[in-house]
Design an enzyme around this catalytic site. Structure first.
Site, PDB file in Angstrom:
ATOM      1  N   ARG A 262     -11.766  21.906 -37.197  1.00 53.24           N
ATOM      2  CA  ARG A 262     -12.492  21.708 -38.454  1.00 53.24           C
ATOM      3  C   ARG A 262     -13.071  23.034 -38.927  1.00 53.24           C
ATOM      4  O   ARG A 262     -13.601  23.804 -38.133  1.00 53.24           O
ATOM      5  CB  ARG A 262     -13.619  20.692 -38.281  1.00 53.24           C
ATOM      6  CG  ARG A 262     -13.120  19.309 -37.918  1.00 53.24           C
ATOM      7  CD  ARG A 262     -14.234  18.291 -37.796  1.00 53.24           C
ATOM      8  NE  ARG A 262     -13.732  17.025 -37.286  1.00 53.24           N
ATOM      9  CZ  ARG A 262     -14.482  15.978 -36.987  1.00 53.24           C
ATOM     10  NH1 ARG A 262     -15.791  16.040 -37.143  1.00 53.24           N
ATOM     11  NH2 ARG A 262     -13.941  14.855 -36.521  1.00 53.24           N
ATOM     12  N   ARG A 277     -21.454  22.697 -32.909  1.00 58.89           N
ATOM     13  CA  ARG A 277     -20.642  22.625 -34.125  1.00 58.89           C
ATOM     14  C   ARG A 277     -19.613  23.747 -34.074  1.00 58.89           C
ATOM     15  O   ARG A 277     -19.918  24.896 -34.366  1.00 58.89           O
ATOM     16  CB  ARG A 277     -21.533  22.745 -35.359  1.00 58.89           C
ATOM     17  CG  ARG A 277     -20.870  22.265 -36.642  1.00 58.89           C
ATOM     18  CD  ARG A 277     -21.825  22.385 -37.813  1.00 58.89           C
ATOM     19  NE  ARG A 277     -23.003  21.562 -37.650  1.00 58.89           N
ATOM     20  CZ  ARG A 277     -23.084  20.278 -38.007  1.00 58.89           C
ATOM     21  NH1 ARG A 277     -22.038  19.690 -38.552  1.00 58.89           N
ATOM     22  NH2 ARG A 277     -24.201  19.604 -37.842  1.00 58.89           N
ATOM     23  N   GLU A 349     -25.880  13.548 -32.807  1.00 57.78           N
ATOM     24  CA  GLU A 349     -24.727  12.645 -32.854  1.00 57.78           C
ATOM     25  C   GLU A 349     -23.682  13.028 -31.817  1.00 57.78           C
ATOM     26  O   GLU A 349     -23.315  14.197 -31.688  1.00 57.78           O
ATOM     27  CB  GLU A 349     -24.100  12.678 -34.241  1.00 57.78           C
ATOM     28  CG  GLU A 349     -22.870  11.794 -34.378  1.00 57.78           C
ATOM     29  CD  GLU A 349     -21.876  12.305 -35.407  1.00 57.78           C
ATOM     30  OE1 GLU A 349     -20.676  12.069 -35.217  1.00 57.78           O
ATOM     31  OE2 GLU A 349     -22.299  12.959 -36.387  1.00 57.78           O
ATOM     32  N   SER A 352     -19.350   8.479 -33.746  1.00 59.59           N
ATOM     33  CA  SER A 352     -19.453   7.637 -34.936  1.00 59.59           C
ATOM     34  C   SER A 352     -18.413   6.538 -34.824  1.00 59.59           C
ATOM     35  O   SER A 352     -17.236   6.822 -34.553  1.00 59.59           O
ATOM     36  CB  SER A 352     -19.208   8.440 -36.217  1.00 59.59           C
ATOM     37  OG  SER A 352     -20.340   9.177 -36.593  1.00 59.59           O
ATOM     38  N   ARG A 395     -19.756  17.708 -26.870  1.00 55.54           N
ATOM     39  CA  ARG A 395     -21.145  17.268 -26.994  1.00 55.54           C
ATOM     40  C   ARG A 395     -21.592  16.491 -25.758  1.00 55.54           C
ATOM     41  O   ARG A 395     -22.763  16.540 -25.384  1.00 55.54           O
ATOM     42  CB  ARG A 395     -21.333  16.460 -28.273  1.00 55.54           C
ATOM     43  CG  ARG A 395     -21.171  17.318 -29.523  1.00 55.54           C
ATOM     44  CD  ARG A 395     -21.745  16.699 -30.756  1.00 55.54           C
ATOM     45  NE  ARG A 395     -21.715  17.644 -31.869  1.00 55.54           N
ATOM     46  CZ  ARG A 395     -22.328  17.465 -33.034  1.00 55.54           C
ATOM     47  NH1 ARG A 395     -23.047  16.376 -33.233  1.00 55.54           N
ATOM     48  NH2 ARG A 395     -22.240  18.385 -33.982  1.00 55.54           N
TER      49      ARG A 395
END
Length: 430
Positions: A262, A277, A349, A352, A395
């Site tokens: 990403r 990130r 987070e 999801s 994460r």
């Protein structure tokens, strides 16, 4: 993708649903485009009928040896061909405009999704596990990793730039162990079929799961019109694209452990230190393909499967229901799992879990034939799609390091991971 027929049947309801996402009314503008499409189709049908009638008259004139009349009629047929071409072009233009406009509109939220402009309006659903107590000030993962000499951002920057990391030694093995453990628990205990998908995909799959066109700037494009996958959701969901399944095949449940890529185009200045990130990271993705009647229950099941990983790792976390202003473009409803990071003293987070209804299925043309034809008719229906992180490996590594850290800077390996680590119980500096 939305169905223009549903919008025509209930334009006020469509606008009200999108208003919950903070979007202005669009139903009547969409209907106006569709009216142009229908008008062009009607005009084309009239012209075709007229051309067919004239062609028949040409044959009759020639049979009667009335060449002058035949030539006159043939000239009219030729003129009609030009008009038909104009009508066809008008139809194609209206269809293209409608498709482009619909593709830019997000999914409608389910009625039980909380309203709100951003993450501040998310609603906590529940928490699990206990926060650990320390007799020292817990440090962040990058501090621990750098002191262990097994997490190297400086060398990664020389190789690839910012938002990359080089893991070495037992931390590298711990990351691999976490991913393998997650994949094993989902395939061996949760009923998911393991898939090893391509990491490069065409435009079609990216459009199908709604990464394109809206989020083009967030993606890494490569040569030959290919894209690096931002998540395994893209290839896994598109396994059923352009197909018609039988109801007996559903639900389908897929799991994959892949690298993800990403640009993080909208994250400038956020989480610039550490692994939170990054442009490249590993993730276990879960995807379900279901009937419309079972998708809500499947959403709850998906959440339970993702939570099972964090419970096994003995991590404290909470589950929140995202509000209308914070959930993803393709989602009808999303649960976020946020793991507690002692070094940050914050929830972040880690997964999801979303139900998308038939929004992605329409973009992929993924359907199934229902067993109950008396209720649903003989035609094929669109499937419902769901996806969730099961979970983000990087994460999870961060959470394990910060949760299981010791005062001397070492990291205890959670018991469930020790078989994957060759029995190693603690990671310490060499």
């Amino acid at each position: 993708m939305h169905d223009i027929r549903i919008i025509r049947d209930n334009p006020e309801g469509f606008d009200a649903a999108l208003a919950r996402r903070g979007l202005s009314a669009t139903a009547h503008s969409l209907i106006a485009i569709d009216e142009r499409r229908k008008s062009a189709i009607a005009s084309l049908q009239v012209l075709q009928e007229k051309r067919n009638a004239l062609s028949k008259e040409v044959g009759q004139a020639k049979a009667a040896k009335d060449e002058a009349r035949a030539q006159e009629l043939m000239a009219e047929v030729a003129a009609l061909k030009d008009a038909m071409q104009d009508a066809e072009e008008a139809q194609k233009a209206a269809v293209a405009e409608l498709d482009v406009t619909l593709a830019a509109i997000p999914n409608a939220p389910l009625p039980d999704v909380p309203d709100g402009p951003d993450e501040s309006a998310n609603v906590e659903r529940h928490t699990a596990g206990q926060r650990r107590e320390y007799d020292f000030t817990p440090r962040q993962h990058f501090e621990l990793g750098e002191d262990l000499a097994q997490m190297d951002f400086e060398t990664a920057a020389k190789l690839s730039g910012s938002r990359f990391v080089v893991l070495r030694g037992r931390l590298a093995r711990l990351e691999r162990a976490i991913g393998q453990f997650m994949l094993d628990i989902h395939t061996q205990h949760h009923g998911y079929t393991e898939v090893s998908p391509p990491l490069l995909v065409n435009d079609g799959p990216m459009f199908g799961t709604a990464q394109l066109p809206k989020f083009r700037d967030d993606q890494f494009a490569v040569s030959d019109d290919k894209w690096l996958i931002p998540t395994a959701e893209v290839p896994l969901t598109n396994l059923v694209r352009e197909s018609i399944l039988s109801e007996a095949e559903l639900p389908l449940r897929f799991a994959a452990l892949t690298p993800c890529f990403r640009r993080e185009a909208g994250a400038a200045g956020r989480d610039t230190r550490g692994m939170l990130r990054q442009h490249q990271f590993n993730k276990v993705e879960l995807v379900s393909i279901t009937t419309p009647e079972t998708s809500r229950d499947e959403h709850e099941r998906l959440l339970t499967c993702a939570e099972a990983v964090l419970k096994a790792l003995e991590l404290h976390y909470r589950v929140v229901t995202l509000c209308t202003g914070d959930m993803g473009f393709a989602s009808q409803k999303t649960y976020d799992i946020e793991v507690w990071l002692p070094g940050q003293q914050a929830y972040r987070e880690i997964s999801s879990c979303s139900v998308c209804g038939d929004f992605q299925a329409r973009r992929m043309n993924a359907r199934y034939r229902p067993d109950d034809e008396k209720t649903f008719g003989k035609g094929a229906r669109f499937v419902h799609t769901l996806n969730g992180s099961g979970t983000a490996v990087g994460r999870a590594l961060i959470a394990v390091m910060e949760t299981w850290q010791n005062g001397d800077g070492s990291v205890t390996v959670p018991p469930v991971l020790r078989p994957y680590m060759g029995g190693v119980e603690r990671i310490a500096a060499a």
